[in-house]
Design a protein around this motif. Structure first.
Motif, PDB file in Angstrom:
ATOM      1  N   UNK A  37       0.838  -1.198   0.000  1.00  0.00           N
ATOM      2  CA  UNK A  37       0.000   0.000   0.000  1.00  0.00           C
ATOM      3  C   UNK A  37       0.876   1.252   0.000  1.00  0.00           C
ATOM      4  N   UNK A  38       1.899   1.253   0.834  1.00  0.00           N
ATOM      5  CA  UNK A  38       2.792   2.402   0.917  1.00  0.00           C
ATOM      6  C   UNK A  38       3.517   2.643  -0.402  1.00  0.00           C
ATOM      7  N   UNK A  39       3.915   1.558  -1.059  1.00  0.00           N
ATOM      8  CA  UNK A  39       4.587   1.678  -2.352  1.00  0.00           C
ATOM      9  C   UNK A  39       3.653   2.321  -3.374  1.00  0.00           C
TER      10      UNK A  39
ATOM     11  N   UNK B  64      -3.115  -9.837  -2.287  1.00  0.00           N
ATOM     12  CA  UNK B  64      -3.380  -8.452  -1.908  1.00  0.00           C
ATOM     13  C   UNK B  64      -2.203  -7.520  -2.211  1.00  0.00           C
ATOM     14  N   UNK B  65      -1.084  -8.074  -2.611  1.00  0.00           N
ATOM     15  CA  UNK B  65       0.074  -7.231  -2.934  1.00  0.00           C
ATOM     16  C   UNK B  65       0.353  -7.212  -4.439  1.00  0.00           C
ATOM     17  N   UNK B  66      -0.543  -7.769  -5.227  1.00  0.00           N
ATOM     18  CA  UNK B  66      -0.320  -7.789  -6.668  1.00  0.00           C
ATOM     19  C   UNK B  66      -0.462  -6.379  -7.246  1.00  0.00           C
ATOM     20  N   UNK B  67       0.333  -6.036  -8.253  1.00  0.00           N
ATOM     21  CA  UNK B  67       0.314  -4.685  -8.821  1.00  0.00           C
ATOM     22  C   UNK B  67      -1.046  -4.269  -9.380  1.00  0.00           C
ATOM     23  N   UNK B  68      -1.859  -5.241  -9.774  1.00  0.00           N
ATOM     24  CA  UNK B  68      -3.132  -4.900 -10.416  1.00  0.00           C
ATOM     25  C   UNK B  68      -4.114  -4.228  -9.471  1.00  0.00           C
ATOM     26  N   UNK B  69      -3.917  -4.341  -8.144  1.00  0.00           N
ATOM     27  CA  UNK B  69      -4.814  -3.660  -7.215  1.00  0.00           C
ATOM     28  C   UNK B  69      -4.081  -2.561  -6.443  1.00  0.00           C
TER      29      UNK B  69
END
Length: 286
Positions: A32-34, A148-153
Motif C-alpha cells: 500500500x505504501x509503495x 493483496x500485494x499484486x500490482x493490479x490492485x
C-alpha cells in the motif's frame, strides 16, 4: 505430562500463526505504501509541470505589455514631437488572473477526482486484509494473502490519471503563447503605420497618435479570445480524469472482490476438529 506437552504444542502453533500474521500484514502495508509513493510522485510531477507551464503562460501575457511599451518608447525616440499617452490603454492583468484561477480550479479537481478516490481504494484493500486475517479465515490467509500485494490492485495505478494531465498544461501554454506572439506581430504592424505619413505631414502624424491607443486596445482586447482556451483544455482533462479513475477503481474493486470470494469459499471448506474442536481441518481431510 501429556497435558503439558499439549499446551506447549498449542503455544508453538499460536506463535507461528502470530508470526505469519505479522509478516503477511507487513507485506500488505508495504505494498500500500509503495502504491501511495507512486501516486504522490506522479502528483508532484504534475504539480511541477502545472507551475512551470502557468509561469510560461503568464510570462507570455506580460511579454505583450513589455513589447508594447518598448514599441511606444521607440516611437517617441524616433518622433520626439509625438504626443501618445498610455492612460487610454487597457491592461492584460485580466487574463493573467484567469490563468491562475483556471490552474487553481484544476488542482482542486484533481484532488476531488483522483486523490480522494485513492483513499477509497486503500480502504477497500485494508477491509480485505481485515477480512482475510480474521479468525474464521486464518487458515486461508497464507494461501491468498499474496494476492493483496499484486500490482493490479495497487493504488499506484492512479498515477497514470495524473501523468496524462501534463499535456493539458503544455497545450494551454502553447495556445497562449501562439496568440500573444500574434498580438506582438499586430503591435509591430500597427506601429509601422506611422511610416504611411509623409515626414512633413503634421496632420497625418497627429491622427496616427490620436488613433494609436484605440488601435492598441483592439489588440489587447483580442487577448480576451483566450478566455475559452483554458476551459477547452480543462473540461476535457477533468472528464478524462474522472473516467480514468472510474475504470481503474472498477478494475481494482472487482479483483479485490474475487479475492474475498475465494477466501470465503476457502473458509467454508474447513470444519472444527481435533481435541475439544479447537483446530480446523479441511473437509477433504481424512
Amino acid at each position: 505430562m501429556n497435558n503439558s506437552i499439549f499446551l506447549i504444542l498449542l503455544a508453538i502453533a499460536s506463535y507461528s500463526q502470530a508470526l505469519d500474521w505479522f509478516l503477511l500484514t507487513q507485506q500488505n502495508y508495504a505494498a500500500i505504501q509503495s502504491g501511495l509513493s507512486q501516486l504522490n510522485a506522479a502528483a508532484a510531477l504534475m504539480h511541477r509541470s502545472m507551475v512551470e507551464q502557468q509561469n510560461l503562460a503568464l510570462a507570455a501575457v506580460d511579454g505583450l505589455t513589455v513589447h508594447m511599451n518598448r514599441s511606444l518608447a521607440d516611437l517617441k525616440h524616433r518622433y520626439p514631437a509625438t504626443n501618445v499617452t498610455t492612460d487610454r490603454l487597457d491592461g492584460t492583468e485580466f487574463y493573467a488572473g484567469f490563468v491562475r484561477s483556471t490552474t487553481d480550479q484544476f488542482r482542486q479537481s484533481v484532488t476531488n477526482n483522483v486523490m480522494v478516490p485513492a483513499q477509497v481504494i486503500v480502504r477497500d484493500i485494508l477491509d480485505a486484509m481485515n477480512d482475510l486475517f480474521s479468525e474464521r479465515n486464518r487458515n486461508c490467509a497464507e494461501r491468498y494473502a499474496s494476492n493483496l500485494v499484486q500490482p493490479s490492485i495497487s493504488v499506484g495505478r492512479l498515477k497514470d490519471c495524473l501523468i496524462t494531465n501534463i499535456p493539458f498544461f503544455r497545450g494551454l501554454t502553447s495556445a497562449t503563447q501562439l496568440l500573444l506572439n500574434y498580438a506582438k506581430a499586430a503591435v509591430d504592424s500597427t506601429m509601422a503605420q506611422v511610416q504611411l505619413c509623409s515626414p512633413d505631414s503634421s496632420n497625418c502624424l497627429a491622427k496616427f497618435c490620436h488613433d494609436l491607443p484605440d488601435q492598441l486596445n483592439n489588440i489587447i482586447n483580442s487577448v480576451g479570445n483566450l478566455y475559452g482556451t483554458p476551459s477547452m483544455f480543462s473540461q476535457s482533462a477533468v472528464a478524462r480524469n474522472q473516467e480514468c479513475v472510474a475504470l481503474i477503481t472498477t478494475d481494482i474493486q472487482e479483483t479485490i472482490q474475487e479475492i474475498r470470494t475465494n477466501v470465503t469459499n476457502c473458509a467454508a471448506s474447513f470444519k472444527p476438529c481435533g481435541i475439544f474442536g479447537i483446530f480446523q481441518c479441511s473437509v477433504t481431510d481424512t
